[in-house]
Scaffold this active site. Structure first.
Site, PDB file in Angstrom:
ATOM      1  CG  MET A 161     -47.256  43.024   7.730  1.00 30.35           C
ATOM      2  SD  MET A 161     -47.872  41.726   8.762  1.00 30.35           S
ATOM      3  CE  MET A 161     -46.604  41.567   9.964  1.00 30.35           C
TER       4      MET A 161
ATOM      5  CB  SER B 100     -20.259   9.458  -0.551  1.00 32.41           C
ATOM      6  OG  SER B 100     -20.358  10.855  -0.499  1.00 32.41           O
TER       7      SER B 100
ATOM      8  CG  HIS C   7     -18.786  23.480 -14.333  1.00 34.37           C
ATOM      9  ND1 HIS C   7     -18.040  24.597 -14.613  1.00 34.37           N
ATOM     10  CD2 HIS C   7     -17.901  22.476 -14.116  1.00 34.37           C
ATOM     11  CE1 HIS C   7     -16.762  24.280 -14.593  1.00 34.37           C
ATOM     12  NE2 HIS C   7     -16.652  22.988 -14.296  1.00 34.37           N
TER      13      HIS C   7
ATOM     14  N   GLY D  32     -24.627  11.430  -3.256  1.00 33.92           N
ATOM     15  CA  GLY D  32     -24.399  12.513  -4.228  1.00 33.92           C
ATOM     16  C   GLY D  32     -25.748  13.152  -4.512  1.00 33.92           C
ATOM     17  CB  THR D  33     -27.860  15.220  -2.352  1.00 28.27           C
ATOM     18  OG1 THR D  33     -26.756  16.024  -1.944  1.00 28.27           O
ATOM     19  CG2 THR D  33     -28.171  14.191  -1.293  1.00 28.27           C
TER      20      THR D  33
ATOM     21  NE  ARG E  39     -47.323  50.608  17.977  1.00 26.11           N
ATOM     22  CZ  ARG E  39     -46.262  51.377  17.769  1.00 26.11           C
ATOM     23  NH1 ARG E  39     -45.322  50.996  16.957  1.00 26.11           N
ATOM     24  NH2 ARG E  39     -46.144  52.519  18.383  1.00 26.11           N
TER      25      ARG E  39
ATOM     26  CE  LYS F 299     -45.174  45.762  16.960  1.00 23.99           C
ATOM     27  NZ  LYS F 299     -44.776  47.080  16.582  1.00 23.99           N
TER      28      LYS F 299
ATOM     29  CE1 TYR G 287     -18.383  12.196   3.915  1.00 24.65           C
ATOM     30  CE2 TYR G 287     -18.235  10.069   5.023  1.00 24.65           C
ATOM     31  CZ  TYR G 287     -18.216  10.827   3.853  1.00 24.65           C
ATOM     32  OH  TYR G 287     -18.034  10.221   2.652  1.00 24.65           O
TER      33      TYR G 287
ATOM     34  CB  CYS H 232     -19.864  14.291  -1.266  1.00 27.39           C
ATOM     35  SG  CYS H 232     -20.360  13.180  -2.583  1.00 27.39           S
TER      36      CYS H 232
ATOM     37  NE  ARG I 163     -37.937  44.785  16.435  1.00 26.89           N
ATOM     38  CZ  ARG I 163     -38.527  45.408  15.442  1.00 26.89           C
ATOM     39  NH1 ARG I 163     -39.711  45.019  15.017  1.00 26.89           N
ATOM     40  NH2 ARG I 163     -37.961  46.437  14.855  1.00 26.89           N
TER      41      ARG I 163
ATOM     42  N   GLY J 200     -41.048  46.632   9.331  1.00 26.71           N
ATOM     43  CA  GLY J 200     -41.525  47.571   8.306  1.00 26.71           C
ATOM     44  C   GLY J 200     -42.334  46.940   7.183  1.00 26.71           C
TER      45      GLY J 200
ATOM     46  CG  ASP K 244     -25.599  13.420 -10.667  1.00 28.12           C
ATOM     47  OD1 ASP K 244     -26.200  13.972 -11.609  1.00 28.12           O
ATOM     48  OD2 ASP K 244     -24.362  13.335 -10.610  1.00 28.12           O
TER      49      ASP K 244
ATOM     50  NE  ARG L  19     -17.959  17.453  -7.996  1.00 29.65           N
ATOM     51  CZ  ARG L  19     -18.531  18.212  -7.050  1.00 29.65           C
ATOM     52  NH1 ARG L  19     -17.814  19.056  -6.356  1.00 29.65           N
ATOM     53  NH2 ARG L  19     -19.834  18.115  -6.826  1.00 29.65           N
TER      54      ARG L  19
ATOM     55  CD  GLU M 145     -23.456  10.214  -8.387  1.00 31.59           C
ATOM     56  OE1 GLU M 145     -23.503  11.438  -8.308  1.00 31.59           O
ATOM     57  OE2 GLU M 145     -22.470   9.600  -8.826  1.00 31.59           O
TER      58      GLU M 145
HETATM   59  C1  PEP Z   1     -23.551  14.752  -6.675  1.00 33.83           C
HETATM   60  O1  PEP Z   1     -24.083  14.325  -7.689  1.00 33.83           O
HETATM   61  O2  PEP Z   1     -24.176  15.107  -5.673  1.00 33.83           O
HETATM   62  C2  PEP Z   1     -22.084  14.869  -6.621  1.00 33.83           C
HETATM   63  C3  PEP Z   1     -21.498  15.228  -5.502  1.00 33.83           C
HETATM   64  O3  PEP Z   1     -21.393  14.691  -7.768  1.00 33.83           O
HETATM   65  P1  PEP Z   1     -21.270  15.769  -8.942  1.00 33.83           P
HETATM   66  O4  PEP Z   1     -21.838  17.041  -8.441  1.00 33.83           O
HETATM   67  O5  PEP Z   1     -19.826  15.866  -9.253  1.00 33.83           O
HETATM   68  O6  PEP Z   1     -22.069  15.138 -10.021  1.00 33.83           O
HETATM   69 MG    MG Z   2     -22.864  13.292  -9.195  1.00 32.07          MG
END
Ligand code: PEP
Ligand code: MG
Length: 876
Positions: free
Chosen positions: A107, A765, A456, A767-768, A96, A26, A852, A832, A340, A105, A770, A562, A746
């Site tokens: 503060m 790839s 899941h 597997g973030t 203000r 502001k 990717y 992934c 703003r 709104g 795990d 999967r 992973e």
């Molecule tokens: C992961 O572990 O990031 C992954 C993509 O595999 P999943 O989720 O099926 O274990």
């Molecule tokens: Mg996994």
């Protein structure tokens, strides 16, 4: 600390401070408007550094602030020819808040400061308007009483309402000077009663009371919550703006209003706003009087309207963005109180960005950077009708966006049965397992009591583009009685609820929704994004429907198929169970041979849709017992089918039970123990390709992915299995098929051993899901219970299952990238895990130089835009 106070238009200042970090949004914009020569009431900003000092020094202000502020008040006095606390021509100010980014709104604000029993008389004499003077004084007492002295505003509101009742009037405007005089007396009595002190008459005491209150409001509960939701750091602090009051409530030639330079809901280039004649700003927002459409001002105040329009254009040109403006007209003179960048819907954000490019206000690169990728969510799923009445009964994690209503059902089979009868359901489970896939498919939405953002339920629902609220820990589900409780509210099977996977809210009854609308502007913006991004965007998908959706959204390949999700259909699960229950390799092979045609069919369908694009097929990953029957009825069925005793099956289930299934017999460990499983899956892949070739379908390049690898030896063994199977099928069909074999990274050990693993892998790839679970040692399914405590205690900035923990998990990824490329320069790298669709994590992937990202179908457009933004930001 030296300079703490900055005049809006300090012509002598060599110090060209215009930073939002110091002045707040502001303050910086008021200074900017003043510099543009726009009519801004004189004033100054106390910097955010003072807020920082305040909280670091036991809520005390630095000593030098008093003199610096006094000096600036003197400057205002000189310009306005009024004096603070003066008995003939008093200066009134507003106090203000204003942080770096707008927190609307959240503060506090105090207006009309400087009025007391004496200055109010002076104001009356000066303006010859007793009603106005008294109205302003009562407003001040009311606001000060609430904001500074902490008295709930209803104490004051009730007094006004009761008074209007006795007088028999409806509007505040129908009260005259004497009425306000009486109410001022009453207000002061409330203050005396609640604080045991008189309302402060000393204007300096008033000023510092208000400044303190604004700094304190930075830490109010609502401000803290807003910051948490919007990831605004606590240390930023707020500035305080002290500005000459101008009055929209002095008569019929006065007004006050708020306006947007474009329609914030649709993005259309038209003036959008409201104003009120003879009113102060709070009347417009409070809803006590119905404001007029700004367009009507053209009739009521044509000169001012023309001036406003000119200023709006000037401001849009300056800021190159849609502006949200506050103004006041005092005796036919226009004053600008704020500008703003305006908040807008996703639809408006896209239209404004594309239109502004057309108008040559911004480049297409800037347009790409203008739209928050997360916002696109609301355009891709049906959303709740904003105007609908909602009865929220509980909430959980916003696991998969969109809204859905349906009958509560607690079993997947029931959901399926009801779907056959064309009835909509919401599947409510403590948590879902792969066996619920049919129910999840059948239901309109999923609600779980347990499970995080990568549980899941969350992953599958996002993949399906279905709304899901997970980890709604307040609900207690009783499967026996077929009901769940949320606090005192009991919801029985068959009752209708609505879930909003975008906010995590759960509502009673059906709340109407509105369908997504993807406009031409949207695809234009996407085409610009595609032009600038370097990261490819793939999708996580295993059904023809998801695959098609993802392609429609612009996916450039499948990054994760999967295969286990393909095993749950009724006709297949029996063979899967037979395979698991087999004691010999021969029996297992017999069961697998029954599964082979199904797998082959699945792959064929997917390959057909992907038409030559890369498809990463992951071989079986989850622990086998996930496929086993759970209820006695299921056990009986399978016993009959397989001609084994109920007891034998039970013993096998016990044998297969694991304490830590996520760290158990799963992933490539299954391939090592039971090579025939992976062998069957590879056979299905290559035979599906052979079929494609026969049918002249463009061949995809399969990337066969081995999960949960931790050592080079595992992939060495399994790669050779894949190669052998590939060679066999190619020979049988006399064809040559190009394929790759790679691994998921992973597990931390896999990241550390990447150099050796890369020897046998054509791609990695990440597997973030795990990798986050195993790096932190935190369960991805159960951590919802305490993650919030970690965020609250600032141990985590964000849920690490949502946005990559760059310092830990990110470090492992960087190590794996470096070591993998050290061995094999051309190795293809992707992600992934669920992070592949999160803009902040995509930013990290761009920096980590991955090739990717892969995400659920409905996040593909988000990822495309986020990837472009990351690249453009990096280049800046
Ligand atoms: C992961 O572990 O990031 C992954 C993509 O595999 P999943 O989720 O099926 O274990
Ligand atoms: Mg996994």
């Amino acid at each position: 600390m030296n300079k703490l106070v900055f005049r809006f238009n300090d012509k002598n200042s060599k110090n060209k401070i215009n930073s939002k970090n110091i002045l707040g949004g502001k303050g910086a914009n008021l200074a900017q408007m003043a510099k543009l020569g726009l009519p801004v009431p004189p004033g100054f900003t106390i910097s955010t550094q003072v807020c920082d000092y305040f909280y670091k020094n036991n809520k005390k202000l630095p000593k030098s602030i008093v003199n610096q502020t006094k000096k600036e008040i003197r400057v205002i006095e000189k310009i306005t020819k009024k004096k603070f606390g003066n008995l003939s021509n008093p200066l009134l100010v507003s106090v203000r808040s204003g942080s770096r980014v707008s927190m609307p709104g959240m503060m506090d604000t105090v207006l009309n400061l400087g009025l007391n029993d004496e200055t109010v008389v002076a104001l009356k004499n000066k303006t010859l308007n007793g009603r106005f003077a008294k109205d302003s004084y009562r407003r001040f007492i009311q606001m000060y009483g609430n904001v500074v002295l902490g008295i709930p505003s209803h104490f004051f509101e009730e007094l006004i309402d009761n008074y209007k009742l006795t007088k028999g009037v409806l509007q505040d405007t129908e009260l005259d000077e004497n009425d306000w005089d009486g109410l001022i007396k009453n207000f002061k009595e409330v203050i005396k009663e609640k604080t045991k002190k008189n309302f402060p008459q000393n204007v300096n005491e008033q000023l510092w009371g208000a400044v303190n209150a604004v700094f304190l409001s930075w830490n109010s509960k609502r401000a803290r919550t807003y910051r948490k939701i919007n990831y605004i750091p606590d240390h930023w602090g707020t500035a305080v703006n002290i500005q000459t009051m101008v009055f929209g409530n002095m008569g019929q030639d006065c007004a006050t209003g708020v306006a947007f330079t474009r329609n914030p809901s649709t993005g259309t280039k038209e003036l959008f706003g409201e104003y009120l004649i003879n009113a102060q700003g709070e009347d417009v927002v409070a809803g006590t009087r119905t404001p007029q459409n700004i367009i009507k001002m053209n009739k009521d105040m044509p000169k001012i309207f023309k001036q406003l329009k000119k200023i709006f254009n000037q401001l849009e040109k300056k800021y190159k963005d849609m502006q949200d403006i506050e103004f006041t007209v005092e005796n036919n003179k226009l004053w600008m109180l704020q500008t703003r960048s305006g908040k807008r819907t996703a639809k408006a954000a896209i239209k404004i960005a594309v239109d502004m490019e057309k108008e040559k206000l911004i480049t297409n690169k800037e347009a790409v950077l203008r739209v928050d990728p997360n916002m696109l969510n609301t355009l891709l799923h049906p959303t709740l009708d904003e105007k609908a009445i909602k009865k929220i009964i509980t909430s959980g994690l916003p696991a998969s966006p969109g809204a859905a209503s349906g009958k509560v059902t607690f079993s997947s089979d029931e959901a399926e049965r009801l779907k056959e009868q064309m009835q909509d359901t919401i599947l409510v489970r403590i948590e879902t397992s792969p066996e619920d896939i049919n129910g999840m498919h059948a239901a309109k939405g999923i609600l779980t009591a347990r499970g995080g953002m990568t549980s899941h339920a969350a992953v599958v629902a996002r993949g399906m583009g279905k709304p899901c609220v997970s980890g709604s820990s307040e609900i207690k589900i009783d499967y026996e009685k077929k009901l769940f409780k949320a606090g005192n509210i009991e919801v029985k099977e068959g009752e209708i609820i609505t879930i909003d996977g975008g906010s995590g809210n759960v509502m009673l009854g059906e709340v109407p929704t509105v369908k997504p609308h993807i406009s031409g502007d949207f695809s234009k913006l996407m085409s610009w994004a595609d032009k600038y991004r370097k990261l490819k965007v793939r999708t996580n998908s295993e059904t023809p429907l998801d695959t098609k959706t993802a392609r429609d959204f612009g996916a450039e390949g499948i990054g994760l198929c999967r295969t286990e999700h393909m095993f749950f259909e009724e006709k297949r699960i029996i063979s899967v169970r037979q395979m698991i229950l087999s004691n010999s390799s021969e029996d297992r092979k017999t069961a697998l041979s029954k599964l082979l045609p199904y797998q082959k069919g699945d792959f064929f369908e997917i390959f057909k849709i992907m038409n030559g694009l890369p498809v990463t097929v992951r071989l079986l990953d989850p622990p086998l017992h996930e496929f086993l029957p759970k209820t006695d009825k299921d056990i009986d069925n399978i016993a009959k089918e397989l001609n084994i005793s109920h007891q034998d099956i039970k013993s096998r289930i016990i044998e297969l039970h694991e304490q830590n299934p996520m760290l158990g017999h799963r992933g490539c460990r299954l391939g090592i123990s039971f090579p025939e499983i992976y062998q069957m899956q590879c056979q299905a892949i290559f035979e599906a390709l052979a079929q494609c070739k026969k049918k002249k379908i463009k061949l995809v390049i399969p990337e066969i992915m081995i999960p949960l690898v931790s050592s080079a030896a595992e992939i060495e063994i399994l790669r050779s299995l894949v190669d052998k199977t590939a060679a066999k099928i190619q020979k049988e069909h006399s064809i040559k098929i190009k394929y790759y074999v790679g691994t998921m990274i992973e597990l931390p050990r896999a990241a550390l051993r990447a150099k050796y693993i890369a020897k046998y892998a054509d791609f990695f790839s990440f597997g973030t899901n795990d990798l986050t679970q195993t790096t932190f040692g935190i369960s991805r399914d159960d951590s919802g219970k305490f993650l919030n405590d970690y965020v609250e205690n600032k141990i985590f900035g964000k849920d690490p299952f949502v946005s990559i923990d760059e310092r830990g998990v990110g470090e492992l990824i960087k190590i794996a990238v470096e070591r993998g490329r050290m061995e094999k320069k051309s190795i293809k790298l992707g992600i992934c895990g669920e992070h592949g669709g999160d803009p902040a994590s995509i930013d990290f992937c761009e920096k980590a130089k991955l090739n990717y990202v892969s995400c659920s179908p409905y996040r593909v457009p988000i990822a495309r835009l986020a990837a472009a933004q990351s690249y453009l930001r990096k280049k800046k």
